[in-house]
Write an enzyme that holds these catalytic residues in place. Structure first.
Site, PDB file in Angstrom:
ATOM      1  N   GLY A  14       0.824  -1.207   0.000  1.00 38.54           N
ATOM      2  CA  GLY A  14       0.000   0.000   0.000  1.00 38.54           C
ATOM      3  C   GLY A  14       0.855   1.252   0.000  1.00 38.54           C
ATOM      4  N   ALA A  25      15.289  11.220  -1.018  1.00 38.07           N
ATOM      5  CA  ALA A  25      16.428  11.210  -0.101  1.00 38.07           C
ATOM      6  C   ALA A  25      17.438  10.126  -0.480  1.00 38.07           C
ATOM      7  CB  ALA A  25      15.941  11.000   1.330  1.00 38.07           C
ATOM      8  N   VAL A  26      16.947   8.934  -0.783  1.00 31.83           N
ATOM      9  CA  VAL A  26      17.842   7.835  -1.159  1.00 31.83           C
ATOM     10  C   VAL A  26      18.582   8.168  -2.453  1.00 31.83           C
ATOM     11  CG1 VAL A  26      17.931   5.430  -1.923  1.00 31.83           C
ATOM     12  CG2 VAL A  26      16.501   6.062   0.028  1.00 31.83           C
ATOM     13  N   ARG A  75       1.239  -5.294  -5.303  1.00 32.56           N
ATOM     14  CA  ARG A  75       1.522  -6.492  -4.518  1.00 32.56           C
ATOM     15  C   ARG A  75       1.838  -7.627  -5.488  1.00 32.56           C
ATOM     16  NH1 ARG A  75      -2.095  -3.670  -1.251  1.00 32.56           N
ATOM     17  NH2 ARG A  75      -1.449  -3.576   0.934  1.00 32.56           N
ATOM     18  N   ASP A 106       4.950  -4.434   6.395  1.00 31.88           N
ATOM     19  CA  ASP A 106       5.382  -5.705   6.968  1.00 31.88           C
ATOM     20  C   ASP A 106       5.629  -6.769   5.907  1.00 31.88           C
ATOM     21  OD1 ASP A 106       5.729  -7.564   9.291  1.00 31.88           O
ATOM     22  OD2 ASP A 106       3.959  -8.496   8.416  1.00 31.88           O
ATOM     23  N   SER A 108       6.184  -6.404   2.658  1.00 24.26           N
ATOM     24  CA  SER A 108       7.265  -6.018   1.746  1.00 24.26           C
ATOM     25  C   SER A 108       8.636  -6.243   2.371  1.00 24.26           C
ATOM     26  CB  SER A 108       7.114  -4.544   1.353  1.00 24.26           C
ATOM     27  OG  SER A 108       5.863  -4.310   0.745  1.00 24.26           O
ATOM     28  N   THR A 129       4.400   2.497   5.924  1.00 21.89           N
ATOM     29  CA  THR A 129       3.042   2.004   6.126  1.00 21.89           C
ATOM     30  C   THR A 129       2.308   2.925   7.088  1.00 21.89           C
ATOM     31  OG1 THR A 129       1.702   0.218   7.090  1.00 21.89           O
ATOM     32  CG2 THR A 129       3.953   0.434   7.896  1.00 21.89           C
ATOM     33  N   ILE A 130       1.031   3.152   6.839  1.00 19.01           N
ATOM     34  CA  ILE A 130       0.263   4.000   7.747  1.00 19.01           C
ATOM     35  C   ILE A 130      -0.088   3.262   9.032  1.00 19.01           C
ATOM     36  CG2 ILE A 130      -0.719   5.289   5.812  1.00 19.01           C
ATOM     37  CD1 ILE A 130      -3.386   3.842   6.375  1.00 19.01           C
ATOM     38  N   ASP A 131       0.078   1.930   9.064  1.00 19.92           N
ATOM     39  CA  ASP A 131      -0.337   1.138  10.224  1.00 19.92           C
ATOM     40  C   ASP A 131       0.585   1.307  11.430  1.00 19.92           C
ATOM     41  OD1 ASP A 131      -2.336   0.156   8.589  1.00 19.92           O
ATOM     42  OD2 ASP A 131      -1.207  -1.631   8.022  1.00 19.92           O
ATOM     43  N   ASP A 133       3.041  -0.520  12.312  1.00 20.94           N
ATOM     44  CA  ASP A 133       3.130  -1.829  12.961  1.00 20.94           C
ATOM     45  C   ASP A 133       4.467  -2.535  12.730  1.00 20.94           C
ATOM     46  OD1 ASP A 133       2.769  -2.256  10.267  1.00 20.94           O
ATOM     47  OD2 ASP A 133       1.222  -3.792  10.494  1.00 20.94           O
ATOM     48  N   ARG A 166     -26.352  13.279  17.402  1.00 19.08           N
ATOM     49  CA  ARG A 166     -26.059  11.889  17.069  1.00 19.08           C
ATOM     50  C   ARG A 166     -24.651  11.503  17.510  1.00 19.08           C
ATOM     51  NH1 ARG A 166     -28.598   9.839  11.399  1.00 19.08           N
ATOM     52  NH2 ARG A 166     -30.699  10.685  11.654  1.00 19.08           N
ATOM     53  N   ARG A 175      -5.164  -2.440  10.048  1.00 16.55           N
ATOM     54  CA  ARG A 175      -5.068  -3.899   9.990  1.00 16.55           C
ATOM     55  C   ARG A 175      -5.095  -4.481  11.399  1.00 16.55           C
ATOM     56  NH1 ARG A 175      -0.692  -7.112   6.278  1.00 16.55           N
ATOM     57  NH2 ARG A 175       0.625  -6.802   8.096  1.00 16.55           N
ATOM     58  N   ALA A 190     -12.400  11.906  21.182  1.00 15.76           N
ATOM     59  CA  ALA A 190     -13.546  11.003  21.065  1.00 15.76           C
ATOM     60  C   ALA A 190     -14.046  10.587  22.446  1.00 15.76           C
ATOM     61  CB  ALA A 190     -13.154   9.763  20.260  1.00 15.76           C
TER      62      ALA A 190
END
Length: 233
Positions: A14, A25-26, A75, A106, A108, A129-131, A133, A166, A175, A190
């Site tokens: 993703g 940068a690389v 992917r 993860d 990749s 990754t935005i996760d 993780d 509401r 994930r 929240a």
């Protein structure tokens, strides 16, 4: 790594904000230190197919502010097989790519680790990754932008929630990790938040009804009822 070889760089899985900044940068750091760089398109699929071209400093100018990835991403089912990784290695030798920089999550980086164990290839992983993780970094590439985007969106829908008396249930990505859910709940103020890694339940937060019944106090429930007596959705 030989001087006539290239450093290959690819983005996989993703897309995440900040990938273009990492590519820039690389590329610029490698060129400054006397190395040549090849951008590999569409992740591991492009590595297998030989979809690459040399990158210059001009190629990566004016991309630092752009989202997504200029190298595209995908992917690859083929790369999960020994035969696919063999094809990728043969392509690297043909294209004179002596080292590989993988920007991804993860899956990749797991693929890069297996690839480096099977073949004499130097692989460097950048956690994209935005996760959030991945072990070894406080914030992965893309996580901070995703978190701020969630908070910005919640700020907007809060006006509607208040106007109609509401409660809004906001589902975010992540994930199997709950970093986005937990920290966006805190940052946006929240009433409550649930996520897989801190809910205490193996199946996550359960149904919206369960969440409402177990976490919303009776006095707040009365405030958020419609005229027909049903809780707001």
């Amino acid at each position: 790594m030989k001087k006539d070889e290239y450093i290959g760089i690819l983005t996989s899985g993703g897309d995440a904000s900040g990938m273009n900044a990492a590519i820039r940068a690389v590329t610029r750091t490698a060129i400054f230190n006397g190395f040549k760089v090849k951008g590999i398109y569409r992740g591991y699929e492009g590595l297998i197919a030989g979809e690459s071209r040399e990158l210059t400093t001009e190629d990566v100018s004016s991309i630092i502010q752009r989202g997504g990835t200029i190298l595209k991403t995908a992917r690859s089912e083929a790369f999960t097989t020994p035969e696919g990784r063999r094809e990728a290695y043969d392509t690297m030798r043909k294209e004179k790519i002596g080292a590989l920089v993988v920007i991804g999550g993860d899956g990749s980086l797991t693929g890069a680790r297996i690839f480096a164990e099977e073949y004499p290839v130097t692989c460097i992983g950048l956690p994209g990754t935005i996760d959030n993780d991945l072990y070894g970094t406080d914030f992965t590439i893309g996580y901070d932008t995703a978190l701020n985007t969630i908070v910005e969106c919640v700020d907007k829908i809060r006006d509607t929630a208040t106007s109609h008396d509401r409660i809004f249930f906001v589902e975010v990505m992540g994930r199997d990790a709950g970093f986005l859910a937990q920290n966006s709940a805190i940052a946006s103020g929240a009433e409550a938040g649930r996520g897989r890694h801190y809910s205490g339940r193996p199946d996550g937060c359960g149904s919206a009804g369960d969440f409402y019944r177990t976490r919303i106090p009776e006095d707040q429930e009365q405030q958020h009822r419609h005229r027909d007596g049903k809780p707001g959705q």
